[in-house]
Structure formats: structure tokens, C-alpha cells
Design an enzyme around this catalytic site. Structure first.
Site, short mmCIF file in Angstrom:
data_model
loop_
_atom_site.label_atom_id
_atom_site.label_comp_id
_atom_site.label_asym_id
_atom_site.label_seq_id
_atom_site.Cartn_x
_atom_site.Cartn_y
_atom_site.Cartn_z
CD GLU A 364 -2.81 -1.46 0.31
OE1 GLU A 364 -2.52 -1.11 -0.85
OE2 GLU A 364 -3.85 -2.03 0.61
N GLY A 365 2.01 1.17 -0.64
CA GLY A 365 2.96 2.28 -0.70
C GLY A 365 4.03 2.10 0.36
#
Length: 380
Positions: A364-365
Site C-alpha cells: 500500500e505504498g
């Protein structure tokens, strides 16, 4: 131990208590075996779906529970404390429903959302590619338009729930415009031309299948496009803000599980005639672990409350994801230290917690990307 939570409503308290009961009674007892065997547990998602967890934040008119994110994230934390693989699956599923719930037409929402958020279906999120992870604009998967709709061709990577989900929120290029040429699609798992690679061999989260996804001229009607052509980047980044809060809650649950295990062990393990919990060095370590868990929970709840209030929360989500996942890595590592040599064996769960914590700093980054998001928000 039971976390001393503050929920906004009595209903929220009851829901989180119910989820904790399910997590500790149905999921936690099977977690170690499932992870050791690399076995995906659809049964766990069916139980959670029946309880409304897979649609907790979505409108009641479509089969959701209409709960604020503040409640959902605390319920998600309880699931992740029992088994991170299941918590991650729930977080990803919730994110996959976001595009349809937020950007879908009234007809699309009536058609698709009831089964998506009602607990019958499980979703996957197909954004990343082998050479387009943090840099989404490098995406090469194409959606070629024609008289009958679209034909999607390309390859996606790192798909959580890959090969076991019932639908995939998928992003593909509809033009060469770097930032406005990406569109979003609802892709059923049984669509002809859709296939998946073998699950990745991972350090942890072995009960959560992560695969490549391959699209060979997958034909979709126009009604499977979510939003307008070119809206995909906006949809994806907006969904990721909420998804990062899910990861922050999952990481906090994992850290809480590691802290709980360390407290119990420190009270039982004796050295030099005393429980090691009586040694100041261990006490200070446990205190630092508890402070890290509490800080992580506070940051994700602050972001959730801003989201629930309709305020901008992009920076808050990035801060929560950064703080919570770094905390999970530190707390699980310290838990292994508290256990000493036993912590390095598979006789106790803390070595698994430590392996699982690492990836929370990546998906998610990455946490480097979170720092970039935070800095840009500060300087904009």
C-alpha cells in the site's frame, strides 16, 4: 489482553466485541497451522462476511452496516491480531469495494454492491505491475475500446487474494496520457481470458495468496467501467488513502499480539530465581513496546475520525501507515528479544509476527513513499 477501546456508539462497541469474539474463537486457534501449511481460509471470510464485516463501512441500503471508519478499523485490528493474513484480506476487500461504492453509477451500485459488501463475494485490487509499483503512471496494461466495450490485455503483480477472489477492481490504460489515461474496471473472476500465476513464495503471510494476474483480451461491457475514462488514477489514489488506514490498523493489531505474547512470557520465564518481568531491562522494553502500540493506534484513529468528518486525510493516512508499520516492525523484533532463543524458534508465534511485520512497511505504498506523500502535503 483486551484493548481498552473508546468507540463512538454502543452499536460500535457491540460490533467490535463481536468481531473480537470471532477472531479469538474462530481465527486465532487455526492461524499457526494455516500459516505453516500456506492454506488460504475461505471459511474465515465467510464467517466474517456473515457478521457483516466485509461491508462494515458501506451503506445499509446495499447490504453494508453503515459504520464509521473509526469502528471498522478497530474491528479490523482485532482480526489482524488473531491472524494478519485474514486481516489483510479484509482490508484489501474493503478497498476493492471503494471504487464501485464511491464512483459507480446508481445502476452499477444496485447491481454489484449487495453481493460485494454483503459478505458473499471476496475482492482483489489489481493496480500494481512488475514495473509499475510505486510509480503507477508506468502502467502498461491496456483497455482497448470497441463497439462492444473493452478488451483488457496485460499483466498485474502482487495481487492479494489473487486466484481466490470473486472479482477484481482493475486499472488499465485507455490512452497514452501519463496521469489521465488510466481507467478503472470491475472484472469478474470468471471472465474469459483472465488467469493467475502460482502464489509467490513469501517470507510471511503465507496463508494469504499473492499472485500475478494475466489479462488476455478480457472482454468487458461498458457497464464494467467504473467512473469516466481517465478517472482511474484519481480513483486509485483515493482508495489507497483509505487502504493505508486498513494497513495501519492491521499493523497495530499485529504489534498488539506481539506485545501480549511478550507480557505473558515475561511473567512465566524465570532466570536467576525470578520472572524476567521483574528485571528493569525487560520492564523498560515492554513499556516502550506498549507506547509504540498506543501511538500507532492513536494515529490511525485520528486519521479515521478526520475521514468520518469528511475532512482531508491524505497526510494523516500516510502518517498512520508510516507510524503503525514501523511500530509493528520494532515491537515484533523486541518481542523476539524478550523470548530470547525461544523467540527464534517456531515453537512460539513471535518469530512469525516478526516475519509478517516486514511487509507492512512495503505494501500500500512503501514507507519511503509515505514520507514523500507527507512532505508534499506539508509543502503544497
Amino acid at each position: 489482553m483486551t484493548v481498552d477501546r473508546v468507540l463512538p456508539t454502543d452499536e460500535g462497541e457491540e460490533l467490535v466485541a463481536l468481531v473480537r469474539e470471532i477472531a479469538q474463537g474462530e481465527i486465532a486457534p487455526r492461524a499457526a497451522e494455516a500459516e505453516a501449511e500456506g492454506r488460504f481460509s475461505r471459511e474465515a471470510f465467510q464467517v466474517l462476511g456473515h457478521a457483516g464485516v466485509l461491508g462494515m463501512t458501506y451503506p445499509e441500503e446495499f447490504g453494508g452496516l453503515g459504520q464509521p471508519y473509526e469502528v471498522y478499523l478497530q474491528a479490523l485490528e482485532e482480526i489482524a491480531a488473531a491472524q494478519l493474513s485474514v486481516g489483510l484480506g479484509v482490508s484489501v476487500h474493503t478497498m476493492t469495494c471503494y471504487a464501485m461504492a464511491t464512483y459507480g453509477t446508481k445502476e452499477q451500485r444496485r447491481t454489484y454492491l449487495p453481493e460485494m459488501v454483503g459478505g458473499k463475494l471476496l475482492g482483489g485490487y489489481a493496480l500494481s505491475e512488475a514495473h509499475a509499483g510505486s510509480d503507477v503512471t508506468s502502467m502498461t496494461t491496456r483497455a482497448k475500446s470497441g463497439a462492444d466495450g473493452y478488451a483488457l490485455s496485460g499483466a498485474k503483480a502482487w495481487i492479494t487474494n489473487g486466484g481466490v477472489a470473486d472479482f477484481y477492481t482493475t486499472f488499465a490504460r485507455t490512452s497514452d496520457d501519463r496521469t489521465h489515461g488510466i481507467s478503472c474496471f470491475h472484472v469478474p473472476a470468471d471472465a474469459p481470458g483472465l488467469s493467475f500465476g502460482a502464489p509467490e513464495h513469501k517470507m510471511g503471510l503465507t496463508a494469504s495468496p499473492t499472485t500475478g494476474m494475466y489479462l488476455d483480451a478480457v472482454a468487458l461491457d461498458v457497464e464494467h467501467r467504473i467512473g469516466a475514462e481517465g478517472d482511474g488514477m484519481r480513483i486509485a489514489l483515493s482508495a489507497l488513502d483509505s487502504g493505508r488506514l486498513g494497513i495501519a490498523a492491521c499493523a497495530t493489531g499485529l504489534a498488539q499480539a506481539a506485545l501480549d505474547a511478550a507480557i505473558v512470557y515475561a511473567g512465566e520465564r524465570k532466570q536467576f530465581g525470578s520472572a524476567i518481568a521483574e528485571f528493569q531491562g525487560i520492564q523498560f522494553m515492554l513499556a516502550d513496546m506498549a507506547a509504540a502500540v498506543d501511538s500507532a493506534r492513536a494515529t490511525y484513529l485520528m486519521a479515521a475520525r478526520k475521514r468520518d468528518a469528511g475532512k482531508q486525510f491524505t497526510r494523516d493516512a500516510a502518517v498512520a501507515k508510516l507510524i503503525a508499520t514501523d511500530a509493528a516492525m520494532k515491537v515484533t523484533t523486541d518481542a523476539v528479544q524478550v523470548f530470547g532463543g525461544y523467540g527464534y524458534t517456531r515453537d512460539f508465534p513471535v518469530e512469525r509476527y516478526m516475519r509478517e511485520a516486514k511487509v507492512t512497511q512495503i505494501f500500500e505504498g512503501t514507507n519511503q513513499i509515505q514520507r514523500l506523500v507527507i512532505a508534499r502535503q506539508l509543502l503544497s
